[in-house]
Design an enzyme around this catalytic site. Sequence first.
Site, short mmCIF file in Angstrom:
data_model
loop_
_atom_site.label_atom_id
_atom_site.label_comp_id
_atom_site.label_asym_id
_atom_site.label_seq_id
_atom_site.Cartn_x
_atom_site.Cartn_y
_atom_site.Cartn_z
N TYR A 150 -4.23 32.58 16.81
CA TYR A 150 -4.39 31.20 17.26
C TYR A 150 -4.57 30.31 16.03
O TYR A 150 -5.64 30.22 15.46
CB TYR A 150 -5.59 31.06 18.19
CG TYR A 150 -5.48 31.83 19.49
CD1 TYR A 150 -4.26 32.36 19.92
CD2 TYR A 150 -6.59 32.06 20.28
CE1 TYR A 150 -4.17 33.07 21.11
CE2 TYR A 150 -6.52 32.75 21.48
CZ TYR A 150 -5.30 33.26 21.89
OH TYR A 150 -5.22 33.97 23.06
N PRO A 199 -5.38 30.98 33.80
CA PRO A 199 -6.11 31.12 35.06
C PRO A 199 -5.96 29.96 36.03
O PRO A 199 -6.10 30.16 37.25
CB PRO A 199 -7.57 31.27 34.62
CG PRO A 199 -7.63 30.55 33.31
CD PRO A 199 -6.30 30.82 32.65
N GLY A 244 1.00 25.48 39.86
CA GLY A 244 2.31 24.96 40.27
C GLY A 244 2.25 24.02 41.45
O GLY A 244 1.41 23.10 41.51
#
Length: 290
Positions: free
Chosen positions: A69, A215, A219
């Site tokens: 990251y 999580p 949509g």
Amino acid sequence: MSHDSRNQLELSATIDLKDLGTVHRLGFGAMRIVGDGVWGEPKDRQAAIDVVRRAVELGVDFIDTADSYGPNISEEIIAEALHPYKEGLKIATKVGFTRTGPNKWIPVGRPEYLRQQTELSLRKLKVDTLDLLQLHRIDPKVDAEEQFGVLRELQDEGKVRALGLSQVSVEDLEAASRHFTVSTVQNRYNLTDRSSEDVLRYSEENGIGFIPWAPISAGELAQPGGPLDEAAKRLGATTSQVALAWLLRRSPVMMPIPGTGSVQHLEENMAAAGITLDDDTYAELEAAGK
């Protein structure tokens, strides 16, 4: 309905992770405290530091990051924000990807690379032992047994307390378990993507913490008039909060780690620990996402 996140994590459900100990099941994912495409510095480094510190103030005792990251930057920000670490705080990191640019991820599972990156994570996080080290991906170009073997060696050497895997199958978990005790597994799982249902079931049966990435992705369910949107309105909550509450109820081994670079969004996400879904709402969402 008002949801004060200040003390809710202290009262929320916990899980006892093998080789690691007890943590609250709602944690913080530190992927979004870096630049766009999970690449480079964040637009405001101090804001990222504030988010990490606020997470711990709210009761978070499990933070998930990775050497990739940034790369490196997420781990460095966590150390800058929190070191020396509060007693009981567990920081998980991951190795097994190299980065060549924004949104570009290349698995590298050569034992010497995994060992090198682990040593660097120890340095960046300013610790002598990593709480939890997870294999970010199994590199298909390298024998999986070699990758599992070096993780076990690192644990035996005291450089790592607990070990986990990410985006794997039940067969992968069984193979890894022949080398070390699997503490956690991190697979994509949310209301609309339950393709890892068999891995979740295996985790429940074997006492493995299941960390769902992405999580709160929902949509169309979260669109105006959708079932998640309607449930959120009834509860006086946000769709993200309800999606997290659904995950927390879905399984006792579920450990959502919503990530954000905003203190406001962090506080909203953590308030999900105080939301209880009634049976009808839970069943409605369960059916809608299938």
